[in-house]
Enzyme design. Structure first.
Site, PDB file in Angstrom:
ATOM      1  N   ASP A 102       0.869  -1.176   0.000  1.00 55.56           N
ATOM      2  CA  ASP A 102       0.000   0.000   0.000  1.00 55.56           C
ATOM      3  C   ASP A 102       0.906   1.225   0.000  1.00 55.56           C
ATOM      4  OD1 ASP A 102      -2.337   1.712   0.520  1.00 55.56           O
ATOM      5  OD2 ASP A 102      -1.430   1.921   2.498  1.00 55.56           O
ATOM      6  N   ASP A 149      -1.504  -0.483   6.123  1.00 56.41           N
ATOM      7  CA  ASP A 149      -1.696   0.071   7.467  1.00 56.41           C
ATOM      8  C   ASP A 149      -3.115   0.549   7.719  1.00 56.41           C
ATOM      9  OD1 ASP A 149      -1.520   2.311   5.704  1.00 56.41           O
ATOM     10  OD2 ASP A 149      -1.095   3.592   7.426  1.00 56.41           O
ATOM     11  N   ASP A 192      -6.973  -1.574   3.702  1.00 57.19           N
ATOM     12  CA  ASP A 192      -6.027  -2.626   3.349  1.00 57.19           C
ATOM     13  C   ASP A 192      -6.402  -3.975   3.949  1.00 57.19           C
ATOM     14  OD1 ASP A 192      -4.336  -0.777   2.001  1.00 57.19           O
ATOM     15  OD2 ASP A 192      -3.501  -0.151   3.925  1.00 57.19           O
TER      16      ASP A 192
END
Length: 640
Positions: A339, A538, A542
């Site tokens: 990410d 995080d 996600d």
């Protein structure tokens, strides 16, 4: 002591007792296993003082306490699936050891297996918490507008077409379309993008996102059960219910292994008497030795101590593994999907460029703009204020006049001079884009957000901001490449911004404009392309992708949902720890393979020696338990 103080003290005692009871209930299996180990130690000490009469009842108690949960689980699974399992084999092997007088060896077998099961249960319980964490984010109530009246209702009663009022600082209760008002919407929970998006009439908003600074009225377009946020919850649940390949292999292996061992032991109790002329005592004696030496005690010890040692090693380095299987899987990784926001980058916008008109002093510019922006709670304004405080030569002050136009910009007066700070359209698009020979366009291509400043003489300057990459990102990607692991960036940003960030991070491949569903699809596609894929993230958005990947890795400062969903947590937010974790995993797998090969070799040697009557029970136990000790010591090398 007053009556109120007595009541408070009593409430605290009750709460403390409840906490202890809840803790004991959660860890009861581990408590039983450890208590079994203490009893075994006590029994061993008694044997040292020739108190076997007292020692045997203690070993029996260790059998009952340590083997309770595994025996219960084995019996229930056997009845439900109509097939014997490893749990039953371990119990039978321990009872066999007791029948031939080796109570302590049987108790140790029970203890090792019980401890392994307790740790597995604890890990499984921890892995279920992310769903409750997700539920905590989702609003439970909404304010419905009917004519001139407002009504607060439960989210389950919201229907398509309802108009809902969302005030500043509240989470949006349902997917919908804005019908009045405008505001900045923080969609980090959905897209992971750190900078709130300006939304106005006609724009789509999602449940679970945060309304930052303006009141809006939205028209519900989806029922609560079908919102994007609810889909995230469902995706996490579905991904966790899928069994790993190793789990499926163990389930296929378990039944045949138990049947083969029990069948061979059964034959060993009869055939040697007729085929080899052994006495019935000798036949039963050899069958019991076979039951002991063929038990998978050494195999269990081959894996668990090595795994726990590696996990402890990782914990000291700030790498939290939620189970040995995840640590094992790291060595097989061929690709890692990252990410962007908060993972590869810091997750907060920072000022990168300040360009001012030739007739303007930069310090005065920062003082004026910083003073005006200091009264806004927009993340961009906060970043500009922080930069101005750090770089301005004089302390910021309160503007004489301030007019905030949500979604566009702010107008303020400092020292009787009027300033306009905001979007290009707010200050004059043509003039803004042509300022300083079109500098804004070049900055935008670098993935930066540009804020324009205007005074009574025109565009006075611009400020560029960007969610900058972490200082260790480039080195982390280089280390992964050295390990032959491909890095791919997933982001909700536009393609131009994604390309700019990927270039800075030395990542060759990226996938832009990813909503949670697309992130999951991207991870699944990568799993089809590579044999094993990890996901690093995080945010709440996600979580589904973390659960879908072969290994989910979360940043320690991430959301509770990401931390609970992930299989591995980088407690210090250091991306360099990923390569260290992979190297630790490879080292652990090498030691486990050594242990497994050694223990199987010893077991086969003991079985053959028993068949040829070349080994007695004490030597069989010494060989079997000795191999267990050796593989445990080999596994403990991972503590270094």
């Amino acid at each position: 002591m007053t009556e109120l103080a007595q009541k408070q003290t009593k409430d605290l005692e009750i709460q403390r007792e409840n906490n202890v009871a809840e803790l004991l209930k959660t860890h009861i299996e581990l408590v039983f296993a450890l208590l079994s180990g203490v009893l075994i130690l006590a029994g061993w000490l008694l044997l040292k003082f020739d108190s076997s009469t007292i020692a045997v009842p203690i070993f029996v108690l260790a059998y009952l306490i340590g083997g309770y949960f595994k025996a219960k689980e084995g019996l229930e699974d056997t009845i439900a699936e109509k097939e014997l399992n490893v749990e039953m084999l371990m119990i039978i092997a321990a009872i066999g050891a007791a029948i031939i007088g080796y109570w302590m060896e049987g108790a140790i077998l029970i203890f090792i297996f019980a401890l392994s099961g307790a740790l597995e249960t604890y890990t499984m319980n921890r892995s279920q918490k992310e769903i409750s964490a997700l539920m905590g984010i989702q609003p439970e109530e909404a304010v419905r507008i009917q004519g001139d009246s407002e009504e607060r209702i439960h989210i389950s009663k919201v229907e398509i077409g309802d108009h809902l009022l969302v005030k500043p600082g509240e989470r949006i209760p349902s997917d919908g379309q804005i019908v009045s008002g405008e505001s900045a919407i923080d969609e980090a929970a959905i897209t992971g993008e750190s900078i709130p998006l300006e939304k106005q009439k006609g724009d789509t908003v999602y449940a679970g996102t945060m309304n930052v600074n303006g009141s809006i009225v939205l028209e519900v377009t989806k029922p609560a059960s079908e919102t994007l946020f609810q889909k995230i919850i469902n995706l996490v649940q579905n991904a966790q219910s899928e069994k790993s390949p190793s789990q499926q292999f163990m389930e296929r292996f378990e039944g045949p292994y138990v049947k083969i061992v029990l069948l061979v032991v059964g034959l060993m109790m009869i055939l040697p008497h007729f085929l080899l002329g052994w006495s019935w005592n000798e036949t039963f004696y050899r069958a019991m030795i076979l039951l002991v030496v063929a038990s998978p005690c050494a195999l269990v010890a081959s894996i668990m101590p090595a795994t726990l040692s590696a996990i402890s090693n990782g914990a000291r380095k700030g790498i939290l593994f939620k189970g040995g299987v995840h640590l094992e899987n790291l060595s097989h990784l061929q690709a890692i999907a990252f990410d962007k926001t908060g993972t590869l980058t810091k997750g907060k916008p920072e000022v990168t460029d300040v360009i001012v008109r030739e007739d303007i002093d930069k310090m005065d510019f920062l003082f004026s703009v910083g003073s005006i922006e200091s009264y806004s709670n927009h993340p961009l304004a906060q970043a500009i204020t922080a930069y101005a405080r750090k770089n301005s030569e004089q302390p910021l002050q309160r503007p004489e006049q301030l007019d905030d136009k949500a979604g566009w910009g702010v107008t303020g007066t400092i020292h009787q001079k009027k300033w306009m700070v905001g979007k290009a359209e707010f200050v004059g698009k043509d003039a803004a884009l042509s300022f300083s020979n079109g500098a804004a366009e070049a900055l935008a291509r670098e993935g930066k957000t540009v804020v324009y400043v205007k005074d009574e003489n025109g565009i006075v300057g611009l400020i560029a901001l960007k969610d900058v990459i972490r200082k260790e990102t480039v080195e982390a990607i280089k280390r992964l490449k050295a390990l032959d692991v491909q890095a791919i960036m997933l982001t909700g940003d536009s393609r131009s911004t994604a390309a700019a960030i990927a270039g800075e991070a030395a990542i060759e491949r990226y996938i832009a404009e990813c909503l949670p569903e697309k992130k999951v699809e991207s991870v699944k596609e990568l799993k089809g392309e590579y044999s094993s894929v990890a996901m690093v993230g995080d945010g709440i958005n996600d979580a589904p992708a973390l659960a879908t990947a072969n290994v989910g890795i979360a940043m320690g400062e991430g959301t509770d949902v990401a931390l609970e969903t992930a299989d591995v947590v980088l407690m210090k937010n250091d991306l360099l720890k990923i390569s260290e974790a992979i190297e630790l995993s490879k080292r652990m797998n090498r030691i486990i393979k050594q242990n497994v090969i050694f223990s199987i070799t010893v077991i086969m040697l003991l079985i053959c020696s028993n068949f040829f009557q070349a080994i007695d029970l004490p030597f069989g136990v010494i060989g079997h338990e000795g191999s267990t000790i050796l593989v445990i010591l080999n596994g403990l090398r991972l503590l270094r």
